[in-house]
Scaffold this active site. Structure first.
Site, mmCIF file in Angstrom:
data_model
loop_
_atom_site.group_PDB
_atom_site.id
_atom_site.type_symbol
_atom_site.label_atom_id
_atom_site.label_comp_id
_atom_site.label_asym_id
_atom_site.label_seq_id
_atom_site.Cartn_x
_atom_site.Cartn_y
_atom_site.Cartn_z
ATOM 1 N N ARG A 102 0.884 -1.176 0.000
ATOM 2 C CA ARG A 102 0.000 0.000 0.000
ATOM 3 C C ARG A 102 0.916 1.219 0.000
ATOM 4 O O ARG A 102 1.707 1.427 0.911
ATOM 5 C CB ARG A 102 -0.887 0.009 1.236
ATOM 6 C CG ARG A 102 -1.530 1.365 1.449
ATOM 7 C CD ARG A 102 -2.620 1.341 2.471
ATOM 8 N NE ARG A 102 -3.795 0.674 1.943
ATOM 9 C CZ ARG A 102 -5.004 0.746 2.496
ATOM 10 N NH1 ARG A 102 -5.200 1.459 3.588
ATOM 11 N NH2 ARG A 102 -6.030 0.119 1.971
ATOM 12 N N HIS A 129 -7.336 0.583 -6.392
ATOM 13 C CA HIS A 129 -7.540 -0.252 -5.193
ATOM 14 C C HIS A 129 -8.231 -1.539 -5.667
ATOM 15 O O HIS A 129 -9.417 -1.766 -5.387
ATOM 16 C CB HIS A 129 -8.399 0.521 -4.194
ATOM 17 C CG HIS A 129 -8.358 -0.017 -2.792
ATOM 18 N ND1 HIS A 129 -7.579 -1.096 -2.425
ATOM 19 C CD2 HIS A 129 -9.010 0.391 -1.668
ATOM 20 C CE1 HIS A 129 -7.759 -1.329 -1.138
ATOM 21 N NE2 HIS A 129 -8.612 -0.454 -0.651
ATOM 22 N N GLN A 132 -10.137 -4.014 -3.317
ATOM 23 C CA GLN A 132 -11.416 -3.472 -2.889
ATOM 24 C C GLN A 132 -12.504 -3.783 -3.919
ATOM 25 O O GLN A 132 -13.587 -4.260 -3.580
ATOM 26 C CB GLN A 132 -11.282 -1.947 -2.700
ATOM 27 C CG GLN A 132 -12.542 -1.294 -2.201
ATOM 28 C CD GLN A 132 -12.863 -1.700 -0.768
ATOM 29 O OE1 GLN A 132 -12.015 -1.620 0.102
ATOM 30 N NE2 GLN A 132 -14.090 -2.141 -0.518
ATOM 31 N N ASP A 224 -17.307 7.089 -1.238
ATOM 32 C CA ASP A 224 -16.018 6.978 -0.545
ATOM 33 C C ASP A 224 -15.723 8.356 0.067
ATOM 34 O O ASP A 224 -16.402 9.342 -0.252
ATOM 35 C CB ASP A 224 -14.929 6.569 -1.564
ATOM 36 C CG ASP A 224 -13.558 6.336 -0.929
ATOM 37 O OD1 ASP A 224 -13.479 6.241 0.317
ATOM 38 O OD2 ASP A 224 -12.565 6.256 -1.676
ATOM 39 N N CYS A 264 -16.296 1.683 0.772
ATOM 40 C CA CYS A 264 -15.110 0.856 1.033
ATOM 41 C C CYS A 264 -14.657 0.940 2.485
ATOM 42 O O CYS A 264 -13.975 0.051 2.959
ATOM 43 C CB CYS A 264 -13.978 1.275 0.096
ATOM 44 S SG CYS A 264 -13.601 3.033 0.215
ATOM 45 N N ARG A 292 -13.343 -8.654 1.726
ATOM 46 C CA ARG A 292 -11.933 -8.384 1.430
ATOM 47 C C ARG A 292 -11.124 -9.643 1.750
ATOM 48 O O ARG A 292 -10.241 -10.049 1.001
ATOM 49 C CB ARG A 292 -11.418 -7.211 2.287
ATOM 50 C CG ARG A 292 -12.031 -5.863 1.952
ATOM 51 C CD ARG A 292 -11.551 -5.333 0.617
ATOM 52 N NE ARG A 292 -10.105 -5.253 0.537
ATOM 53 C CZ ARG A 292 -9.369 -4.246 1.014
ATOM 54 N NH1 ARG A 292 -9.941 -3.203 1.574
ATOM 55 N NH2 ARG A 292 -8.040 -4.260 0.897
#
Ligand code: CP
Ligand code: NVA
Length: 308
Positions: A102, A129, A132, A224, A264, A292
């Protein structure tokens, strides 16, 4: 899975995404069956930004497959500063069987994947991402029993999550509308790539300014945060620009009656979503968070089983 790394959803074909969902669902149903699938293999977790879900699900996920994880904090590695991405890759490939990163610039994961002979998984960059999006469409599939022909409207900033939702939608035949303020549209190249991919599946990908228009007929309403990690200095300015893009009960009413709400996470109740929406029956945010784990286990399994 042909790909040896997972950097963007575009690394996978439609068939590979669907196969990954099938594996994820099997793993979700019968955890014990896969308890030694990656026995003795270690995944290094490089984090240059904070995380709850990504860290926990990769850590728990690799352990549930019989492997180990190794958390490397920003202070430890300091990618590109204490040591070059090249040297980090060349060290880690001698020690572990996979790397999850990340970080900020997407180019860092691209470089890491090029230099390291072991699989590299993108755990979020400023650009995308993908893990996700895999968990999200798995969640949609579970709730709606189908994907092709559905409409997902993402309301808010045209960010990393928006990009990955477009890429996956294009591959899966899900129509994706991004409703965002002028100046906060998704990246032009990413949008074009999604439009190109969508030609094969017939998915409609579009970007609109009006959230009220965007959510019309939507099966899924997604939002988001308005300021992503790394954009903290812009938070106040963004708060006023994005105010009309808040997902509240009134906006949800314009979507389909049985629409689900997705985020998310982390979420800021009262900003991008009101508490009555995120805590409503329509909200599936914790299913997404759980998925996830399952989606990433399926990704790790396919990429890392080949590594000695
Ligand atoms: N959704 C997500 O990636 O959460 P974290 O930032 O907590 O990992
Ligand atoms: N767009 C958000 C997603 C967090 C999971 C960010 O990058 O901070």
């Amino acid at each position: 899975m042909k790909a040896t790394d997972f950097l963007t959803v575009r690394d996978l074909s439609t068939k590979e995404i669907l196969e990954t969902f099938t594996i994820a669902r099997a793993m979700k149903k019968n955890r014990a069956k896969y308890a030694t699938a990656l026995k003795g293999k270690t995944l290094a977790l490089i984090f240059e930004k904070p995380s709850l879900r990504t860290r926990t699900t990769f850590d728990v996920g690799i352990q549930q497959l019989g492997g180990y994880s190794l958390y490397l904090s920003p202070a430890e590695i300091s990618l590109g500063k204490r040591e070059s991405v090249y040297d980090v890759a060349k060290n880690l490939e001698r020690m572990v069987q996979g790397i999850m990163i990340r970080t900020f610039a997407h180019q860092i994961v691209v470089d890491m994947a090029e230099y390291a002979s072991i699989p590299v998984i993108n755990g979020l960059t400023d650009y995308s991402h993908p893990c996700q999006a895999m968990a999200d469409y798995l969640t949609i599939l579970e709730h709606k029993k189908t994907l092709k022909g559905l409409k997902l409207c993402y309301v808010g900033d045209g960010n990393n999550v928006a990009h990955s939702l477009m890429f996956a939608g294009a591959r899966l035949g899900v129509n994706v509308t991004i409703a965002c303020p002028k100046g906060y549209e998704p990246d032009a190249v990413a949008t074009q790539q999604a439009l190109d991919d969508a030609k094969k599946t017939g998915a409609v990908i579009d970007v609109v300014e009006s959230p009220q228009e965007g959510v019309k007929n939507a099966d899924v309403v997604y939002t988001d945060v308005w300021a992503s990690m790394g954009q903290e200095a812009e938070a106040a300015e963004r708060k006023s620009i994005f105010q009309p893009y808040q997902v509240n009960a009134e906006l949800m009413k314009r979507a389909k009656k049985d629409a689900i709400f997705m985020h998310c996470l982390p979420a800021h109740r009262g900003d991008e979503v009101t508490a009555d929406v995120i805590d409503s029956k329509q909200s599936v945010v914790f299913d997404e968070a759980e998925n996830r784990l399952h989606a990433q286990k399926a990704v790790m399994y396919q990429l890392m089983k080949r590594v000695k």
